[in-house]
Write an enzyme that holds these catalytic residues in place. Structure first.
Site, PDB file in Angstrom:
ATOM      1  N   GLU A   1      -2.056  16.968 -17.503  1.00  0.00           N
ATOM      2  CA  GLU A   1      -2.443  15.943 -16.525  1.00  0.00           C
ATOM      3  C   GLU A   1      -3.603  16.427 -15.684  1.00  0.00           C
ATOM      4  O   GLU A   1      -4.583  15.703 -15.455  1.00  0.00           O
ATOM      5  CB  GLU A   1      -1.251  15.626 -15.600  1.00  0.00           C
ATOM      6  CG  GLU A   1      -0.229  14.705 -16.206  1.00  0.00           C
ATOM      7  CD  GLU A   1       0.898  14.414 -15.218  1.00  0.00           C
ATOM      8  OE1 GLU A   1       0.795  14.864 -14.059  1.00  0.00           O
ATOM      9  OE2 GLU A   1       1.865  13.745 -15.610  1.00  0.00           O
TER      10      GLU A   1
ATOM     11  N   GLY B   1     -21.605 -25.212   7.630  1.00  0.00           N
ATOM     12  CA  GLY B   1     -22.502 -25.423   6.501  1.00  0.00           C
ATOM     13  C   GLY B   1     -21.915 -26.433   5.539  1.00  0.00           C
ATOM     14  O   GLY B   1     -20.784 -26.889   5.694  1.00  0.00           O
TER      15      GLY B   1
ATOM     16  N   GLY C   1     -20.634 -21.049   0.926  1.00  0.00           N
ATOM     17  CA  GLY C   1     -20.144 -19.690   1.117  1.00  0.00           C
ATOM     18  C   GLY C   1     -19.473 -19.445   2.453  1.00  0.00           C
ATOM     19  O   GLY C   1     -19.307 -18.287   2.850  1.00  0.00           O
TER      20      GLY C   1
ATOM     21  N   THR D   1     -16.287 -19.913   3.456  1.00  0.00           N
ATOM     22  CA  THR D   1     -15.015 -19.219   3.305  1.00  0.00           C
ATOM     23  C   THR D   1     -15.217 -17.794   2.809  1.00  0.00           C
ATOM     24  O   THR D   1     -14.523 -16.865   3.240  1.00  0.00           O
ATOM     25  CB  THR D   1     -14.104 -19.997   2.339  1.00  0.00           C
ATOM     26  OG1 THR D   1     -13.879 -21.315   2.861  1.00  0.00           O
ATOM     27  CG2 THR D   1     -12.774 -19.306   2.161  1.00  0.00           C
TER      28      THR D   1
END
Length: 956
Positions: A95, A225, A230, A232
């Site tokens: 690992e 707007g 845009g 949100t």
């Protein structure tokens, strides 16, 4: 789909999620699996940090599997816990080598922890590491040098030595490690946000300056707007950036639609529940305003109010700056600048459309396919950018549509765009719809008209009923790839403009004639249908949804439905049942094409005699006035789900032999006196729930129900409704091998208890509430798979000792039991995590001392009992996190408590007059309640100790 004419399909949708982890834990199990590594894993998970731990995600085999390497490669951070025997394991060393390889090739962040081992011993392979490598040189000589190199490189990275942190307090060291991981992930997430904000980065910086979290006072900023610009995206992005600087944050989405459907009071409740971190219920909007102002006026909070379209919404949710504490920020998105100005305290932040360069950048991210380049890409893409006119949503949708298309398809698309240069944005979005296959189009329109904001599980139930094939998951993926829908928190989400585009497609040919639409969902259009000829046959409408009809329109709706000959999906919901009465006429005809019916408030008459729904898969009726569903015999060969709820007049159920494919039966609060005996011999039903049917006297005997997995029978509680006697559990004549969940309430269960171990051997969960037992003979011997056992308010039952031989049982709840019979025996359990023996009348003599031997116990509830002390050794329950001793009025003193205890409830223990330094060993104790205790010594020291723990566990 709702109107797709395909054969029935019994498929369910399951999404395949790519495995991805925030953190990969590498550790030597023998050293730390049950101690440091386990505590670190739990703390990471509590902080919602997705963590890979091999015994949780992948059992080990004989060699490292490819999936283990994929987990390393798919993780952002690898935490290596070096311990004394770490190098003994070739697993761990393999690992480690792969982790260091991924650090170089995949930018994997590596964080070492040196647990009870000196870093120099690891680096130079001294001590235990030297001994381990001496063995490996014999057994794995070809790997030794690569392992040594990985160890050296790992120890060159700055890490932690827990023994040198906080005087060796491991929990504080773990919290420090987790804090660092959290901050690292936060910075990585911020980078992801930046990458997704193509073309919007400048606007986000400008918005951040406008919000200005460093300035004092409360500030409200309104992002204004056009749709799809845009707003949100900016609001949610800044929330991700700055939310960590506030005491609490809340995002309220889709306020315009939610306020219309659910009301402002519901939105107020959401804000309060989120920020106060407790479920809040309000009586009115006025009360909500008062509570928001009184409870949040001293708190520093961040609230996002998305898609506000009316001043009343702002007045109800963020009426004034003085509603919120100093430093709070309220961010609003809206298309309506006027409401921001009228609010007076909101600063307007207008969102400008993208510049040419920004639009090109955004479009290239969506449309450019380096694996399939096309000739003249630059000039073609510039044409699209010009047409989209800087609208981000249009660029995303068109870009997604064109991605992977050839040059000819690009030119054809551009030609179509140029033919309609002045069309509305809806027409731009329709280009993506035009690229869908026929089945994908129907699915998109169904979601658009009926299932936006709806649960995907509910929608999938409808889609399955209405004949979608097994490929529906692929179809939904296509819609997501085309940026037409998204799925957030298990719900279908789409932008307003995309929904408007879908509505336009359904309605544009006959915008004022809903009788010619394939789908009808607007209440006004449905109610205006009565103005036309209500006797004319309608073959166009195939799906209709009628929500919240106004007074006097239900009968007219029933008349209109009677004319819809090809209807496949029918949903009618009366939110005000006053509009339905005995004189309301039911439909005289129902389409035999119906696949899904959901009707709340169906009139008194049975379904029409002509109704022969051979394709019906789901039938859900609530608050209907029918005495019976239909007259005579009806064969429904495809019905899988039957739900009858709150039908007080219902006298009988159908003959279940008529429903050979029934899988799920729900009878809730119906006036039934009996259930058709054919139910007990049904060979397909998997889920049966019979609750609140107050007139019911008996349940059909179970002759053969081989596929039944869940059985719930809850009779109205005789504790409160004494006129309703208990119902006897039915006789069981055959083994119920598939039954895994059994929940009974207010029933006589003697017959069941004597046979449960034999007839129901595969039960996983048993819940018995307020049940009556007379013979006191229980046979639990055969329940070898039981994991959860709940007894609540039982009469006359000895605790079945043989129950506790069950190896897998992890939860026991026994409370409100009458006439408990000692002794109460609890042997050692391997898996038991939760034990509740409240209200059991336990005295010192009856207290089971074996509780002190349940070493994996995490939650213990002994409340409302009569013991004076706890004789068993509570302190050795090292995993115990929660202890409840509330209303143990005879308890004289507290025992020595476990070191890992976090929550302690000692309320109204009136005899407990001396509380000394019981908490000195409790290094994690941060939530204590002593209400009703007369004397508390060292109270100030206790508060100081809890305060220090709370600081260190603030994110626990």
């Amino acid at each position: 789909m709702l109107i797709h004419n395909t054969s029935m399909a019994s498929s369910s949708y399951s999404s395949q999620l790519r495995k991805n982890y925030d953190v990969f834990l590498s550790f030597r199990g023998e050293d730390t699996r049950k101690t440091f590594a386990d505590y670190l894993y739990s703390t990471l998970e509590d902080r919602l940090i997705s963590t890979y731990k091999d015994d949780v995600a992948l059992p080990r085999g004989e060699s490292i599997r490819p999936s283990l390497f994929k987990a390393i490669e798919g993780s952002r951070i690898a935490v290596i816990i070096f311990s004394e025997k770490y190098a003994d394991s070739s697993w761990c060393l393999d690992e480690l080598a792969h982790i260091m390889k991924c650090r170089e090739e995949r930018n994997l962040i590596v964080m070492p922890v040196f647990y009870c081992v000196d870093p120099s011993e690891v680096r130079k392979q001294k001590g235990k590491f030297e001994e381990a490598f001496a063995k490996h040189k014999i057994e794995n000589n070809n790997k030794v040098e690569s392992w040594r190199d990985a160890l050296v490189r790992a120890t060159e990275i700055a890490g932690w030595e827990p023994k040198n942190i906080a005087n060796g307090h491991e929990m504080k060291a773990i919290n420090q490690i987790v804090d660092t991981i959290f901050e690292t992930l936060f910075s990585l997430t911020s980078l992801d946000v930046e990458e997704d904000l193509v073309g919007m980065g400048v606007r986000l910086q400008q918005l951040e300056a406008e919000v200005d979290i460093k300035s004092p006072g409360v500030r409200m900023v309104g992002i204004w707007g056009v749709g799809g610009s845009g707003k949100t995206t900016l609001a949610t992005s800044i929330c991700m950036r700055i939310s960590c600087h506030f005491q609490g944050h809340c995002v309220v989405e889709n306020i315009r639609e939610e306020s219309a459907t659910c009301g402002l009071k519901t939105l107020q409740e959401k804000i309060l529940s989120c920020l106060l971190k407790t479920e809040t219920r309000l009586q009115s909007v006025a009360q909500g305003k008062h509570i928001i102002r009184s409870r949040l006026s001293q708190s520093n909070v961040l609230i996002i109010l998305d898609d506000v379209d009316h001043i009343d919404q702002l007045d109800a949710l963020a009426g004034s700056n003085d509603w919120f504490g100093n430093g709070s920020r309220i961010i609003i998105t809206t298309r309506n600048e006027e409401l921001l100005i009228s609010h007076k305290e909101v600063q307007v932040f207008p969102v400008t459309l993208l510049s040419r360069e920004e639009a090109i950048q955004l479009f290239n991210k969506r449309a450019y396919n380096k694996n399939k380049p096309i000739k003249d890409y630059d000039s073609l893409s510039l044409s699209v950018v010009s047409y989209a006119a800087g609208l981000p949503l249009a660029l995303k949708v068109i870009g997604s549509f064109l991605c992977g298309k050839n040059e000819e398809e690009w030119r054809c698309t551009l030609a179509r765009l140029k033919e309609k240069p002045d069309m509305e944005i809806v027409e731009i979005l329709k280009i993506s719809y035009d690229g869908l296959k026929p089945l994908e189009k129907q699915l998109f329109l169904d979601i658009t008209c009926f299932f936006r904001w709806e649960s995907t599980l509910h929608a999938m139930e409808v889609f399955e009923a209405c004949g979608y094939g097994p490929g529906i998951g692929i179809d939904i993926t296509v819609l997501r790839q085309k940026a037409l829908i998204t799925i957030v928190n298990g719900r279908f989400i789409m932008h307003d403009l995309i929904q408007e585009m879908g509505h336009y497609i359904v309605r544009h040919e006959h915008p004022n004639d809903p009788e010619k639409h394939s789908r009808v969902w607007k209440r006004d259009e449905i109610e205006n249908m009565h103005l036309r000829d209500t006797t004319m046959e309608n073959a166009k409408i195939k799906a209709i949804q009628y929500l919240d009809p106004r007074d006097g329109y239900l009968s007219l709706f029933c008349q209109n439905v009677s004319n819809m000959k090809n209807l496949r999906y029918l949903k009618a919901v009366l939110t005000t049942l006053d509009y339905i009465d005995e004189n309301t006429e039911a439909p005289s005809f129902l389409s035999n094409e119906l696949c899904y019916i959901e009707w709340k408030g169906y009139p008194r008459s049975p379904f029409p005699n002509s109704f022969k729904p051979m394709k019906l898969v789901t039938l859900k009726l609530q608050y209907s006035l029918q005495k019976k569903l239909w007259k005579g015999y009806k064969h429904l060969p495809n019905l899988k789900v039957l739900l009858l709820s709150h039908m007080g007049y219902l006298l009988s159920t159908p003959d279940f032999d008529e429903l050979p494919c029934l899988e799920k039966l729900i009878l809730n609060s119906c006036g039934l006196k009996k259930i058709h005996p054919s139910l007990g011999n049904h060979k397909s039903v998997e889920y049966v729930s019979i609750t609140g049917c107050w007139k019911l006297r008996m349940v059909p005997k179970i002759v053969h129900m081989g596929k039944l997995k869940t059985l719930k029978i809850h009779h109205p509680s005789f504790t409160y409704i004494k006129k309703f006697p208990t119902v006897k559990f039915p006789k069981v004549e055959s083994n119920m091998e598939s039954l895994v969940e059994l929940s009974l309430e207010c029933m006589e269960i003697d017959t069941l208890l004597s046979l449960i171990g034999e007839r129901c051997a595969n039960l996983i969960s048993v819940e018995l509430r307020d049940c009556c037992i007379k013979k006191n003979k229980a046979n639990f011997d055969g329940l070898r798979h039981l994991e959860k056992f709940t007894l609540n308010g039982l009469f006359y039952l000895d605790m079945p000792g043989n129950l506790f031989c069950n190896f897998w049982l992890n939860t026991i709840k026994v409370d409100r039991r009458r006439y408990i019979r000692p002794p109460f025996v609890f042997p050692q359990f391997t898996h038991l995590r939760k034990l509740n023996v409240s209200v059991c009348g336990l005295t010192d003599a009856a207290m089971p001392s074996e509780i002190g031997e349940i070493f994996n116990l995490e939650e213990l509830d002994l409340s409302y009992n009569h013991f004076t002390k706890l004789d068993f050794c509570l302190s050795q329950l090292t995993r115990l996190k929660v202890l409840n001793l509330t209303h143990c009025g005879e308890l004289l003193e507290l025992p020595e408590l476990p070191s890992g205890l976090i929550i302690l409830r000692v309320e109204f223990c009136y005899s407990l007059t001396i509380v000394t330094e019981f908490y000195t060993r409790c290094k994690c104790l941060c939530d204590v309640s002593f209400s009703g205790v007369r004397t508390i010594n060292d109270g100030d020291q206790l508060l100081e100790s809890m305060f220090q723990v709370s600081l260190s566990l603030s994110e626990y």
